[in-house]
Design a protein around this motif. Sequence first.
Motif, short mmCIF file in Angstrom:
data_model
loop_
_atom_site.label_atom_id
_atom_site.label_comp_id
_atom_site.label_asym_id
_atom_site.label_seq_id
_atom_site.Cartn_x
_atom_site.Cartn_y
_atom_site.Cartn_z
N GLY A 240 60.26 -40.43 29.58
CA GLY A 240 59.32 -40.52 28.47
C GLY A 240 58.54 -39.25 28.21
O GLY A 240 57.89 -39.10 27.17
N LEU B 87 62.46 -46.00 25.75
CA LEU B 87 61.18 -45.39 25.41
C LEU B 87 61.24 -44.65 24.08
O LEU B 87 60.25 -44.59 23.34
CB LEU B 87 60.72 -44.45 26.53
N ILE C 112 53.46 -43.97 24.19
CA ILE C 112 54.60 -43.96 25.11
C ILE C 112 54.51 -42.80 26.09
O ILE C 112 54.87 -42.92 27.27
CB ILE C 112 55.92 -43.90 24.31
#
Length: 259
Positions: free
Chosen positions: A123, A74, A86
């Motif tokens: 993330g 990520l 993201i």
Amino acid sequence: TFTVEEAVETIGFGRFHIMLFLIMGSTGVAEAMEIMLIAVVSPLIRCEWQLQDWQVALVTTMVFLGYMVFSIVLGLLADRYGRWKILLLSFLWAAYFSLLTSFAPSYIWFVFLRAMVGGGVSGHAQGREEKKQIIAVCSRSNPFLSLGKVFWLAGSLLIIGLASVVNPTIGWRWLIRIASIPGILLILVFKFIPESARYHVSMGNTGAALATLHRIARMNGVPMPEGQLREPAKERRGRFKDLIHSKYLRTTLQIWIIW
């Protein structure tokens, strides 16, 4: 002419940054709740599925394995496609698999789904990077950057408090469902946070970068710097080998050891 860095410093710190701090800082609450959840659920699943010590420990191991693997993936994707995208994806991912975990029919499914949650939670770090890229490096912003960890601690205390009430009454499955609520609520307010102007100029999208800077300046009630935004685009982004380049290797190793 001026660069994004110069524009950010000219705009300074104001109402927009306080809103940014509260929203992006709250990602730490959701992250802490999902990570600390295992500590308050493990004793219950041990009894329910008659688990041995190593099986209970494997749950935590798999959560952090998912975190480790997906944080690399990520992070590279965020450099290429933007941190906002993201960050949104990671929250959707973590909330989806967290809710699925509450319906896990067996230990194997529970371990797999929590590993997926760990991947999504990794993330959330893009929220911190987004905040750093937009907030100016000035004396007024320093306390806000330093207080970011308070949100993580708040999330840890919140999940422990919830567990003491929910676990003995309606059970651990409902605890997981309730713990996913902060992450879902944050998804609804992400539209108020723009993509970083630094990312836009790295893509060569000067117009989008200017729109972001104008929005921040307007909300803070200050003028934009005079002139035109001029900054070269970056052709190469999101390359893992840059971390071990001689220019950054020392810093990379220091950060890895600290973490």
